[in-house]
Design a protein around this motif. Structure first.
Motif, PDB file in Angstrom:
ATOM      1  N   ASN A 436      47.137  34.204  34.356  1.00  0.00           N
ATOM      2  CA  ASN A 436      46.286  34.364  33.206  1.00  0.00           C
ATOM      3  C   ASN A 436      45.119  33.916  33.466  1.00  0.00           C
ATOM      4  OD1 ASN A 436      48.335  35.372  31.980  1.00  0.00           O
ATOM      5  ND2 ASN A 436      49.084  33.277  30.933  1.00  0.00           N
ATOM      6  N   GLY A 437      44.782  32.811  33.983  1.00  0.00           N
ATOM      7  CA  GLY A 437      43.500  32.350  34.353  1.00  0.00           C
ATOM      8  C   GLY A 437      42.582  33.178  35.016  1.00  0.00           C
ATOM      9  N   ILE A 438      42.960  33.655  36.329  1.00  0.00           N
ATOM     10  CA  ILE A 438      42.377  34.654  37.058  1.00  0.00           C
ATOM     11  C   ILE A 438      41.888  35.829  36.094  1.00  0.00           C
ATOM     12  CG2 ILE A 438      42.616  36.114  38.912  1.00  0.00           C
ATOM     13  CD1 ILE A 438      44.527  34.355  40.343  1.00  0.00           C
ATOM     14  N   GLU A 439      42.921  36.299  35.396  1.00  0.00           N
ATOM     15  CA  GLU A 439      42.620  37.451  34.434  1.00  0.00           C
ATOM     16  C   GLU A 439      41.441  37.310  33.362  1.00  0.00           C
ATOM     17  OE1 GLU A 439      46.575  40.331  34.677  1.00  0.00           O
ATOM     18  OE2 GLU A 439      46.179  38.751  33.163  1.00  0.00           O
ATOM     19  N   THR A 440      41.539  35.999  33.033  1.00  0.00           N
ATOM     20  CA  THR A 440      40.661  35.644  31.906  1.00  0.00           C
ATOM     21  C   THR A 440      39.292  35.373  32.479  1.00  0.00           C
ATOM     22  OG1 THR A 440      42.312  34.655  30.584  1.00  0.00           O
ATOM     23  CG2 THR A 440      40.146  33.918  30.246  1.00  0.00           C
ATOM     24  N   LEU A 473      44.361  41.748  41.112  1.00  0.00           N
ATOM     25  CA  LEU A 473      43.259  40.822  40.808  1.00  0.00           C
ATOM     26  C   LEU A 473      42.481  40.303  41.968  1.00  0.00           C
ATOM     27  CD1 LEU A 473      45.251  38.453  38.536  1.00  0.00           C
ATOM     28  CD2 LEU A 473      43.769  40.273  37.809  1.00  0.00           C
ATOM     29  N   LEU A 474      43.063  39.959  43.120  1.00  0.00           N
ATOM     30  CA  LEU A 474      42.280  39.791  44.465  1.00  0.00           C
ATOM     31  C   LEU A 474      41.322  40.630  44.916  1.00  0.00           C
ATOM     32  CD1 LEU A 474      45.287  38.213  46.615  1.00  0.00           C
ATOM     33  CD2 LEU A 474      43.036  36.964  45.726  1.00  0.00           C
ATOM     34  N   LEU A 475      41.643  42.090  44.778  1.00  0.00           N
ATOM     35  CA  LEU A 475      40.605  42.995  44.873  1.00  0.00           C
ATOM     36  C   LEU A 475      39.483  42.896  44.078  1.00  0.00           C
ATOM     37  CD1 LEU A 475      43.282  45.991  45.881  1.00  0.00           C
ATOM     38  CD2 LEU A 475      41.671  44.647  47.804  1.00  0.00           C
ATOM     39  N   GLU A 476      40.069  43.013  42.749  1.00  0.00           N
ATOM     40  CA  GLU A 476      38.727  42.833  41.881  1.00  0.00           C
ATOM     41  C   GLU A 476      37.882  41.691  41.903  1.00  0.00           C
ATOM     42  OE1 GLU A 476      38.442  43.077  36.848  1.00  0.00           O
ATOM     43  OE2 GLU A 476      40.320  43.222  37.705  1.00  0.00           O
ATOM     44  N   SER A 477      38.359  40.648  42.328  1.00  0.00           N
ATOM     45  CA  SER A 477      37.428  39.304  42.384  1.00  0.00           C
ATOM     46  C   SER A 477      36.558  39.373  43.518  1.00  0.00           C
ATOM     47  CB  SER A 477      38.377  37.947  42.853  1.00  0.00           C
ATOM     48  OG  SER A 477      39.170  37.884  41.282  1.00  0.00           O
ATOM     49  N   ASN A 512      45.307  50.550  52.043  1.00  0.00           N
ATOM     50  CA  ASN A 512      43.924  50.864  52.413  1.00  0.00           C
ATOM     51  C   ASN A 512      42.976  50.038  51.578  1.00  0.00           C
ATOM     52  OD1 ASN A 512      45.111  53.080  53.954  1.00  0.00           O
ATOM     53  ND2 ASN A 512      44.532  54.480  52.407  1.00  0.00           N
ATOM     54  N   SER A 513      43.396  49.663  50.328  1.00  0.00           N
ATOM     55  CA  SER A 513      42.519  48.919  49.436  1.00  0.00           C
ATOM     56  C   SER A 513      42.246  47.187  50.138  1.00  0.00           C
ATOM     57  CB  SER A 513      42.972  48.659  48.218  1.00  0.00           C
ATOM     58  OG  SER A 513      43.098  49.893  47.347  1.00  0.00           O
ATOM     59  N   ILE A 514      43.371  46.907  50.725  1.00  0.00           N
ATOM     60  CA  ILE A 514      43.261  45.528  51.320  1.00  0.00           C
ATOM     61  C   ILE A 514      42.412  45.598  52.658  1.00  0.00           C
ATOM     62  CG2 ILE A 514      44.603  43.580  52.189  1.00  0.00           C
ATOM     63  CD1 ILE A 514      47.016  44.458  50.629  1.00  0.00           C
TER      64      ILE A 514
END
Length: 838
Positions: A436-440, A473-477, A512-514
């Protein structure tokens, strides 16, 4: 008695279930446009952008519902400069851009941005980490009257000569959302308290001190003095304001900057005393304000009828500020969090207030963030605990449940039934709170880093519930914050554990994204040794070449660059050279040739070998370098030729001479020589007194079968060209041939080998020749290999080996050679009987 809730009330952690979910047609089309922008863009001579002329094709009109999404996709996924794209989409008629969100842009001209804001009637402008040139223009001029949302983040450069600008409902009638994050222009904006804009959302984040206060006060003092001496000033009232005055005409008019005199006076703390030029400076040094100097200019109470969301993250707040906030009765979201506990405890910048005080004062509140504050810690301390387990529970029945409660880095998140207070809670107590923290806090790298660090610790002790959600979330960050070192470090560490444990569960697109995220990180973060190490180790969890084939050359280039750049770091150097070896070892010869030629692979590895030889260093890296050259020249004559042209044979001789006892090194170097000897046009380079003497010595005197085998193999290929190709005086060809036969007979036919053949064609070519000693070595090799592994039997049959071996019976060869042939044919017959050969 407190209702402590049941276990069924605890929110469940749900992982993403989109592994095989197909993209909708609209998403596919936009991705295709991003990959092939020429579908909608074309060159012309009407407008010049740098070295190109680009515009939207005359036959195309982009639908308004898709313009924003297409623009953002082009910004992220094309090589066209951001400045050019902004110019292109600023043209009216063919596109209707409403939202412009730019992140991490190295260069953007002010003229292009201004044109976009004005011509497209832009409604949202969101800039984060954007370098605007030239810097002598004020960003505040981009805040047009038609704009609904104005968001300016950290590292957006602008004019150093800022002027105070007022915002009123007449100057900016459509403005609803204002966000300023760690940017000094926040100090130069003033809300007109008499005619406030109809803001529904206000965010002021990352202003922990008052460093701009003096300059702003002096600017306000200057404006005050300029206008207070103007007798006509009180009559400078726009006609539209007259209807808003009361019967007595009692309404303070704005200045030409939409700032009232009363607003200026409050900024300067003007009361009974008259300010002087030194007054604000001396006052700031001694006073301990009960309210935030930054918030004074935003006149929150004047917007109490419209303001729904207020974010004051990492901003000083005093008791008076909370009194003002408590008057915002329509407020639905309030964020008074800190970045971390260190900044929260470094100064007394939150008054003595409780979560219950906030809830009582703001009846419409649905979302509250008190992360890294004493407010969150106090919630835990005030909660009673069970005597046996020590678990703490909320002390009073919850009157209403919030949608969101931020408790990151506060003890309040450890309360067992905290879920009764909010649907979504951020914290460190469990995986759900961390996710939740990462998304927020995706837009706040410091807080995201804290959440990822907690997840990393969780990874190391137990499996996680939602690896697919975390991957997204990791990819977005990493995409959102590519320059934040601390975040990249913890993200790459989490990638390592994710791919090690959950690799098999990820789809091809996810893998592929990773890979792309890791490669991009390697390209941009070479200065961080820990990040580089994490990235390299993560790559080893993938299938090579299968998972890398879509961007193989890019991966090879960045790994090779990493290897050369980190020569002084033995850990990274060793990991990188092993990855280089893995990359070249797994390729077929055509692709191997293309990749290695495009990135100067052989040259780069030889340069590293030369440097290590000059430093008298023979370590694992040196050994793997030669192993890499062995692999990169396998079935690739061009690479073998490059090795020779780059003086590789002399370097090889020097290494043999300097490191005469390093058997692993010798094995790898002679494997490379074997590849060169397989190329008929290159063999003359090997027929020198010095090299033949070396090969002969290594063949006869070396107890390591791999070195002796490779040396004899090289000589076998050299001898296969016949007597006329032996111009060496002083070295009898017959003596060398005799040595070869005796050496082969000294080997154990059942020896376990550490070698990998992908084709037997060079060996079968020797058997088809006329030199009996070369045939004998080739037959021993096939007998040994076919007796060890079925894959070699299958390879022999596939390459017509059985027919070629049957032809040895008609040749004049030694009986021991014939025996080897019979043994090999026996292996093949047994294999065919027990397997269905296709």
């Amino acid at each position: 008695m407190v209702d402590q809730g049941s276990n069924s009330d605890v929110p469940k952690l749900i992982d993403d279930a989109q592994i095989n979910k197909p993209n909708i047609l609209q998403q596919i089309c936009i991705k295709v446009i991003g990959k092939f922008p020429e579908l909608i863009l074309t060159n012309n001579n009407e407008r010049h952008f740098g070295d190109k002329w680009i515009s939207i094709r005359n036959t195309i009109s982009i639908p308004s519902l898709l313009t924003d999404e297409i623009f953002q996709h082009l910004v992220k996924h094309t090589s066209i400069s951001i400045d050019e794209l902004v110019w292109v989409f600023s043209v009216q008629g063919q596109s209707r851009l409403r939202e412009c969100k730019l992140r991490n842009v190295k260069l953007l001209t002010y003229a292009a941005l201004e044109s976009l804001c004005k011509k497209q009637n832009l409604q949202l402008l969101d800039l984060r980490n954007v370098q605007i040139a030239p810097p002598g223009n004020s960003l505040l001029k981009l805040l047009t009257s038609s704009m609904k949302s104005f968001h300016i983040g950290k590292d957006v450069k602008h004019s150093s000569e800022l002027k105070i600008e007022g915002i009123s409902k007449y100057s900016h009638p459509n403005l609803r959302s204002l966000k300023i994050i760690d940017n000094e222009i926040a100090w130069y904006l003033i809300i007109n308290s008499f005619f406030p804009p109809a803001l529904t959302l206000l965010e002021l984040s990352n202003f922990p001190d008052n460093k701009q206060l003096v300059d702003v006060r002096l600017e306000a003092l200057k404006m005050h003095q300029e206008h207070s001496g103007n007798d006509n000033y009180n009559f400078m009232v726009p006609q539209s304001y007259l209807s808003l005055m009361n019967d007595d005409g009692d309404c303070s008019p704005p200045t030409t900057n939409n700032v009232s005199m009363e607003d200026l006076a409050e900024i300067m703390n003007i009361g009974s005393e008259t300010p002087t030029s030194s007054g604000p400076e001396s006052r700031m040094e001694t006073e301990n304000p009960t309210n935030s100097p930054l918030l004074v200019r935003y006149r929150l109470e004047s917007m109490k009828d419209t303001l729904l969301s207020l974010t004051l993250h990492e901003v000083y707040l005093g008791p008076d500020d909370f009194e003002t906030i408590f008057k915002l009765y329509n407020l639905q979201h309030l964020d008074v969090s800190h970045q971390d506990q260190q900044t929260s405890q470094s100064s007394d910048n939150r008054p003595d207030i409780s979560l219950w005080d906030i809830l009582d004062a703001l009846p419409n509140l649905e979302s509250l963030d008190i992360s890294s504050t004493e407010i969150g810690d106090r919630l835990y301390k005030d909660s009673p605990s069970r005597s046996i387990t020590g678990e703490r529970y909320l002390k009073t029945p919850v009157k209403r449940k919030l949608e969101f409660l931020g408790l990151l880095e506060t003890e309040g998140c450890e309360i067992t039934n905290i879920h009764l207070l909010a649907e979504t809670v951020t914290g460190y107590a469990n995986e759900l709170q961390m996710i939740n923290g990462i998304e927020t806090y995706m837009h706040r790298p410091a807080q995201s880093t804290i959440c990822y660090n907690h997840l990393y610790a969780l990874h190391r002790s137990q499996p996680i519930t939602c690896p697919h959600r975390l991957l997204r979330l990791l990819l977005e960050s990493m995409d959102t914050h590519p320059q934040v070192g601390a975040l990249l470090l913890t993200c790459t560490a989490n990638f390592f554990f994710l791919t090690r444990r959950y690799y098999a569960t990820y789809s091809k697109d996810q893998r592929n994204s990773i890979v792309l995220a890791i490669v991009k990180c390697l390209e941009q973060s070479q200065t961080s040794n820990l990040v580089v190490r994490n990235c390299l180790l993560t790559l080893f969890h993938f299938d090579v070449p299968g998972d890398f084939i879509f961007c193989y050359q890019r991966i090879a280039a960045v790994v090779l660059n990493t290897f050369t750049r980190h020569q002084k770091n033995p850990d990274i150097n060793s990991i990188a050279v092993h990855m280089c070896n893995t990359l070249v070892c797994s390729l077929e010869h055509d692709m191997k040739k293309e990749v290695s030629q495009n990135i100067n692979f052989v040259f780069t590895i030889l340069e590293v070998i030369k440097t290590r030889h000059e430093d008298d260093v023979c370590d694992e890296v040196m050994e793997v370098c030669w192993s890499t050259l062995w692999n990169v020249t396998d079935e690739t004559p061009k690479n073998s030729s490059d090795f020779i042209e780059l003086n590789g044979l002399n370097i090889l001789l020097e290494c043999f001479d300097t490191f005469s006892t390093k058997h692993e090194l010798h094995k790898n170097m002679m494997g490379l020589i074997g590849n060169i000897a397989e190329v008929k046009d290159l063999r003359p380079h090997l027929r020198t007194h010095e090299l033949i003497k070396l090969f002969r010595t290594l063949m006869i005197k070396n107890e390591n079968i791999e070195i002796s085998y490779n040396s004899c193999g090289a000589l076998a290929h050299l001898m296969s060209d016949g007597p006329t190709a032996w111009p060496l005086g002083g070295v009898k060809r017959s003596d060398v041939l005799s040595d070869m036969f005796r050496t082969v007979e000294s080997w154990d036919i059942n020896s376990t080998r550490h070698i990998n053949y992908r084709s037997f064609k060079p060996i079968l070519g020797l058997i088809e020749g006329d030199v009996s000693e070369s045939i004998h070595w080739a037959c021993w090799a096939l007998c040994n290999l076919s007796g060890l592994e079925d894959r070699y039997k299958r390879l022999l049959l596939k390459e017509n080996g059985k027919e070629i071996l049957n032809g040895v019976a008609s040749k004049q060869v030694h009986e021991k050679t014939q025996h080897l042939v019979r043994t090999i044919l026996g292996h093949l017959d047994d294999f065919e009987k027990s397997h269905l050969v296709t």
